[in-house]
Scaffold this active site. Structure first.
Site, mmCIF file in Angstrom:
data_model
loop_
_atom_site.group_PDB
_atom_site.id
_atom_site.type_symbol
_atom_site.label_atom_id
_atom_site.label_comp_id
_atom_site.label_asym_id
_atom_site.label_seq_id
_atom_site.Cartn_x
_atom_site.Cartn_y
_atom_site.Cartn_z
ATOM 1 N N ASP A 109 81.388 28.751 46.405
ATOM 2 C CA ASP A 109 83.033 28.240 46.323
ATOM 3 C C ASP A 109 84.177 28.739 46.909
ATOM 4 O OD1 ASP A 109 84.872 26.189 47.342
ATOM 5 O OD2 ASP A 109 84.744 25.068 45.407
ATOM 6 N N ARG A 160 81.936 27.407 55.227
ATOM 7 C CA ARG A 160 82.276 25.931 55.135
ATOM 8 C C ARG A 160 83.909 26.723 54.860
ATOM 9 N NH1 ARG A 160 84.277 22.460 50.351
ATOM 10 N NH2 ARG A 160 84.175 20.174 50.991
#
Length: 283
Positions: A109, A160
């Protein structure tokens, strides 16, 4: 004083993996893929960081044991980045060794802008070593992201793309939503052209509709990219997208350290506050 979990349960599946399993299975039954996310950030001591990696490995084992269609998401500050970069890298690679062995996927992330460069540096090292088993996240609001997207797309990395959930100064980040949306679209075009299977994390109808229209106009198959949304938000939309033939994935966070995540969700949209209040009154 610690807030009771009732405040967070709209956005957080449980305070443990065990609590999250029934909800994860329910989402899988609707043909929604998952990314399980053990909440937490900025670990400051080596023992906690080592235990966190052990817990991530147990999570990969648990996903396999319970037959869940799920990857995992991690924050490298939970692996000791604030303590020592080499220590963090060793922890990450220990986790990725397990992921590679079991053919599972780990998403690194993206955190606040102070960590952007080091996160990408460590990701590129991991990508060279573990390939398809690791990906990362780019926040379109950051001014640097156009260049980062081009670099990562040339590598063929699994990306992402999100608008960004952290409050950043105007010197390094776009501040107006129309500008952020335009940056997202420009970066999405690069990912769709240059990478095999980009992922788009958004709840924004304008961006969802644009992705559907752009992919149709450019003969990009529905199964060559993925819509991603967060647990507790717009599940009906995700089911509809799945029914239309698009690939979909829900980020399912869990854990006791849910307050920072919960606070970011409230800050994003005023409607989220009403979600929380309505959940409380129903309980």
């Amino acid at each position: 004083m610690k807030l009771p979990f009732i405040f967070a349960k709209r956005f957080v599946a449980g305070e443990s993996f065990t609590e999250s399993i029934p909800k994860a299975k329910e989402l899988n039954k609707k043909d929604l893929k998952l990314t399980l996310d053990l909440l937490g950030e900025n670990v400051k001591d080596k023992q906690t960081a080592t235990e966190t990696v052990d817990n991530y490995i147990k999570l990969l084992d648990g996903i396999k044991e319970h037959g869940l269609d799920s990857s995992i998401s991690i924050k490298i500050t939970m692996m000791g980045l604030d303590i020592d970069e080499d220590f963090c890298r060793e922890n990450l690679f220990r986790l990725l060794d397990v992921a590679q062995k079991h053919d599972q996927f780990v998403r690194i992330d993206m955190e606040g802008s102070d960590y952007t460069q080091i996160t990408l540096d460590i990701f590129q090292e991991a990508f060279e070593k573990y390939g398809k088993h690791v990906g990362t996240v780019i926040q379109s609001m950051l001014l640097r992201s156009n260049n980062d997207i081009k670099t990562l797309a040339e590598l063929g990395a699994d990306i992402r793309l999100v608008k960004g959930a952290y409050k950043e100064p105007s010197e390094i980040a776009l501040q107006n939503m129309p500008d952020i949306r335009e940056a997202f679209k420009d970066q999405a075009k690069v990912l769709l052209e240059k990478t095999k299977f980009p992922r788009f994390g958004t709840h924004d109808d304008e961006l969802i509709d644009w992705l559907k229209a752009y992919s149709a106009q450019n003969n990009i198959p529905k199964d060559r990219f993925e819509f991603q949304m967060l647990y507790g938000l717009r599940e009906d939309t995700m089911v509809q997208l799945t029914d239309e033939g698009f690939k979909t994935r829900i980020y399912v966070p869990f854990g006791t350290d849910w307050l920072p995540y919960f606070t970011r969700r409230l800050a994003e949209r005023k409607e989220n506050i009403w979600f929380v209040l309505s959940t409380m009154f129903k309980s």
